[in-house]
Design an enzyme around this catalytic site. Structure first.
Site, short mmCIF file in Angstrom:
data_model
loop_
_atom_site.label_atom_id
_atom_site.label_comp_id
_atom_site.label_asym_id
_atom_site.label_seq_id
_atom_site.Cartn_x
_atom_site.Cartn_y
_atom_site.Cartn_z
N CYS A 102 0.87 -1.18 0.00
CA CYS A 102 0.00 0.00 0.00
C CYS A 102 0.91 1.23 0.00
CB CYS A 102 -1.01 0.00 1.15
SG CYS A 102 -0.34 0.16 2.79
N CYS B 141 4.88 2.35 -7.51
CA CYS B 141 5.75 1.34 -6.92
C CYS B 141 7.05 1.25 -7.73
CB CYS B 141 5.03 0.00 -6.93
SG CYS B 141 5.83 -1.25 -5.93
N CYS C 179 -4.19 -0.84 -2.59
CA CYS C 179 -4.52 0.53 -2.98
C CYS C 179 -5.01 0.48 -4.42
CB CYS C 179 -3.29 1.43 -2.85
SG CYS C 179 -1.83 0.82 -3.74
#
Length: 153
Positions: free
Chosen positions: A18, A99, A91
């Protein structure tokens, strides 16, 4: 979803991700560790940018008998030295795009669960909202356990 060869003792290595590793990914990791078969799963969690453990998440998990109060937040980049078979983003997909690039092929899924840090309110109302998020994560974790266990056999 294929299992990558060379995983830890043929376990399915799962990383929950997340934004800050402060609530959703921590809860998902705890559920898989508590409900999953340790001989099948190796589980970690991390944040795109690690933050501080969310006290609302800690209290919500305590209400169902799971203590995550001693957990540390971690960054995804600090864990990419290990090979994961599956990355579960708790998320939105657009947030997950922030990421770091994973240096190998990995299956990814997105759960798009509301961020507890955006909740408003106080007292029991706030507790009820975080418990709803917790319960949603638990149901998704149970589904993941069932699906991955069936694919393993």
């Amino acid at each position: 979803m294929g299992v990558i060869t060379g995983t830890t003792k043929n376990k399915i290595n799962i990383l929950f991700v997340c934004i800050h590793n402060s609530a959703r990914s921590q809860m998902a990791e705890a559920f898989l560790k508590n409900m999953g078969d340790e001989s099948i799963f190796s589980v970690s969690s991390a944040g795109i940018e690690p933050g501080r453990l969310n006290p609302l998440a800690v209290e919500s998990m305590k209400r169902i008998g799971i203590d995550i109060s001693k957990n540390q937040t971690k960054s995804v980049s600090s864990l990419l030295n290990k090979r994961y078979d599956l990355m579960v983003f708790v998320c939105s997909e657009s947030q997950g795009q922030s990421c770091p690039v994973v240096p190998y092929k990995v299956d990814k899924i997105y759960w798009d669960i509301e961020d507890p840090s955006t909740l408003t309110g106080t007292g029991k109302g706030l507790a009820k909202k975080i418990d709803k998020i917790r319960d949603e994560i638990k149901l998704k974790a149970l589904d993941l356990i069932r699906n991955m266990s069936n694919n393993k056999n």
